[in-house]
Design a protein around this motif. Structure first.
Motif, PDB file in Angstrom:
ATOM      1  N   VAL A  23      19.445   8.103  -1.306  1.00 44.56           N
ATOM      2  CA  VAL A  23      18.117   8.164  -0.708  1.00 44.56           C
ATOM      3  C   VAL A  23      18.313   8.195   0.804  1.00 44.56           C
ATOM      4  O   VAL A  23      19.093   7.420   1.346  1.00 44.56           O
ATOM      5  N   GLY A  24      17.629   9.096   1.485  1.00 44.50           N
ATOM      6  CA  GLY A  24      17.858   9.224   2.923  1.00 44.50           C
ATOM      7  C   GLY A  24      16.654   9.754   3.659  1.00 44.50           C
ATOM      8  O   GLY A  24      15.529   9.784   3.151  1.00 44.50           O
ATOM      9  N   ASN A  34      20.143   1.487  -4.108  1.00 43.79           N
ATOM     10  CA  ASN A  34      18.957   1.979  -3.421  1.00 43.79           C
ATOM     11  C   ASN A  34      17.722   1.346  -4.048  1.00 43.79           C
ATOM     12  O   ASN A  34      17.571   1.336  -5.270  1.00 43.79           O
ATOM     13  N   ILE A  35      16.836   0.830  -3.212  1.00 40.26           N
ATOM     14  CA  ILE A  35      15.639   0.134  -3.682  1.00 40.26           C
ATOM     15  C   ILE A  35      14.417   0.777  -3.041  1.00 40.26           C
ATOM     16  O   ILE A  35      14.368   0.953  -1.818  1.00 40.26           O
ATOM     17  N   ILE A  36      13.442   1.126  -3.871  1.00 40.67           N
ATOM     18  CA  ILE A  36      12.166   1.637  -3.367  1.00 40.67           C
ATOM     19  C   ILE A  36      11.065   0.707  -3.853  1.00 40.67           C
ATOM     20  O   ILE A  36      10.857   0.562  -5.058  1.00 40.67           O
ATOM     21  N   ASP A  37      10.382   0.064  -2.915  1.00 42.93           N
ATOM     22  CA  ASP A  37       9.256  -0.788  -3.261  1.00 42.93           C
ATOM     23  C   ASP A  37       8.043   0.103  -3.478  1.00 42.93           C
ATOM     24  O   ASP A  37       7.837   1.085  -2.759  1.00 42.93           O
ATOM     25  N   THR A  38       7.248  -0.222  -4.472  1.00 39.26           N
ATOM     26  CA  THR A  38       6.097   0.617  -4.775  1.00 39.26           C
ATOM     27  C   THR A  38       4.840  -0.224  -4.875  1.00 39.26           C
ATOM     28  O   THR A  38       4.907  -1.394  -5.257  1.00 39.26           O
ATOM     29  N   PRO A  39       3.698   0.346  -4.518  1.00 40.35           N
ATOM     30  CA  PRO A  39       2.450  -0.369  -4.775  1.00 40.35           C
ATOM     31  C   PRO A  39       2.305  -0.649  -6.270  1.00 40.35           C
ATOM     32  O   PRO A  39       2.860   0.060  -7.102  1.00 40.35           O
ATOM     33  N   GLY A  40       1.566  -1.686  -6.599  1.00 41.71           N
ATOM     34  CA  GLY A  40       1.366  -2.008  -7.998  1.00 41.71           C
ATOM     35  C   GLY A  40      -0.038  -1.720  -8.481  1.00 41.71           C
ATOM     36  O   GLY A  40      -0.286  -1.656  -9.681  1.00 41.71           O
ATOM     37  N   HIS A  41      -0.958  -1.535  -7.556  1.00 41.60           N
ATOM     38  CA  HIS A  41      -2.357  -1.434  -7.934  1.00 41.60           C
ATOM     39  C   HIS A  41      -2.711  -0.027  -8.400  1.00 41.60           C
ATOM     40  O   HIS A  41      -2.212   0.964  -7.873  1.00 41.60           O
ATOM     41  N   ALA A  42      -3.607   0.064  -9.377  1.00 39.89           N
ATOM     42  CA  ALA A  42      -4.013   1.360  -9.918  1.00 39.89           C
ATOM     43  C   ALA A  42      -4.692   2.235  -8.866  1.00 39.89           C
ATOM     44  O   ALA A  42      -4.711   3.463  -8.991  1.00 39.89           O
ATOM     45  N   ILE A  87       0.836  -1.198   0.000  1.00 44.57           N
ATOM     46  CA  ILE A  87       0.000   0.000   0.000  1.00 44.57           C
ATOM     47  C   ILE A  87       0.873   1.251   0.000  1.00 44.57           C
ATOM     48  O   ILE A  87       0.619   2.210  -0.724  1.00 44.57           O
ATOM     49  N   LEU A  88       1.921   1.260   0.830  1.00 42.22           N
ATOM     50  CA  LEU A  88       2.823   2.404   0.906  1.00 42.22           C
ATOM     51  C   LEU A  88       4.198   2.014   0.379  1.00 42.22           C
ATOM     52  O   LEU A  88       4.635   0.881   0.543  1.00 42.22           O
ATOM     53  N   SER A  89       4.869   2.956  -0.257  1.00 43.10           N
ATOM     54  CA  SER A  89       6.220   2.684  -0.745  1.00 43.10           C
ATOM     55  C   SER A  89       7.175   2.570   0.442  1.00 43.10           C
ATOM     56  O   SER A  89       7.042   3.274   1.437  1.00 43.10           O
ATOM     57  N   LYS A  90       8.110   1.652   0.340  1.00 40.26           N
ATOM     58  CA  LYS A  90       9.138   1.472   1.364  1.00 40.26           C
ATOM     59  C   LYS A  90      10.486   1.383   0.668  1.00 40.26           C
ATOM     60  O   LYS A  90      10.576   0.951  -0.475  1.00 40.26           O
ATOM     61  N   ASN A  91      11.513   1.794   1.346  1.00 43.86           N
ATOM     62  CA  ASN A  91      12.818   1.822   0.705  1.00 43.86           C
ATOM     63  C   ASN A  91      13.895   1.235   1.607  1.00 43.86           C
ATOM     64  O   ASN A  91      13.768   1.202   2.828  1.00 43.86           O
TER      65      ASN A  91
END
Length: 244
Positions: A218-219, A20-28, A5-9
């Motif tokens: 990213v910080g 650096n990795i940022i996870d992102t939601p996939g749903h529209a 639901i929320l991006s996490k890094n």
């Protein structure tokens, strides 16, 4: 398990590289979050289930990534599932690329087969052992390093924030240009608020304090902000000296 639901890094060190990795939601339904994160990154790792194949959210995120001309590394995950069908999934992903009018470079995206649970990856879909080195190598070889001038005026973009009862609002950001130093007097352009950077740091498995963060990193920043309305996602941070 479930959907993001929320991006996490986070960040991982591989050899002399930091990724650096940022996870992102996939749903529209979380389209704003997806677009915000995709504008923060230099490329994407498209994770596809080795049994389920591309899902509706896969199509949504990939379309946005291709529109931004991001290089793509396709990771076919969960190849250790008994019902996995990685070869069919490759064809489905390529069909999706063509449906979304991917250009020749995007159609030539590398495929990596992995088991996140097993801790291994390979360019061969039949491999069932090893480590994650092939995935990291694909990222380094296919996704460009961040651009930016550490000596330029500070320009950092906020992509998320959280409230901590002991530290106030913690803003997560990426530095596009310049360098932010601990104790520096900074300004948030959207709200016009000015604060001292009491603590800055990078994000790994946990927050790690640093004395400075340069372009490409990213910080996070803790500036004694108690009112969450002073921090807006999508806001730009700069040095007060540069803002004049």
């Amino acid at each position: 398990r479930g959907i993001t639901i929320l991006s996490k890094n986070t960040a991982v060190n591989y050899g002399d590289m930091k990724i650096n990795i940022i996870d992102t939601p996939g749903h529209a339904d979380f389209g704003g979050e997806v677009e915000r994160v995709l504008k923060m990154v230099d490329g994407v790792v498209l994770v596809v289930d080795a049994f389920e194949g591309p899902m509706p959210q896969t199509k949504f995120v990939l379309r946005k990534a291709l529109e931004l001309n991001h290089p793509v590394v396709v990771c076919v995950n969960k190849i250790d599932r008994p019902e996995a069908r990685p070869d069919d999934v490759i064809d489905e992903v390529l069909e999706l690329f063509m449906e979304l009018d991917a250009n020749d470079d995007q159609l030539d995206s590398p495929f990596v087969f992995a088991s996140a649970r097993g801790g291994y990856a390979s360019e061969d879909s039949s491999v069932r052992e090893g480590d994650m080195k092939p995935l990291f190598e694909a990222i380094i070889n296919h996704i460009p390093a961040p651009k930016g001038d550490p000596e330029a005026p500070l320009q950092a973009l906020i992509f998320d924030s959280v409230f901590n009862p002991f530290r106030g609002v913690i803003a997560y950001f990426r530095v596009f240009n310049g360098t932010i130093h601990k104790g520096e007097h900074v300004k948030f352009f959207n709200t016009g608020s000015e604060y001292d950077a009491d603590e800055i740091g990078v994000l790994k498995l946990k927050m790690v304090a640093r004395n400075e963060i340069k372009a490409g990193d990213v910080g996070y920043i803790c500036s004694g902000i108690k009112n969450s309305t002073d921090v807006k996602v999508g806001d730009t941070i700069t040095s007060v000296a540069n803002a004049a």
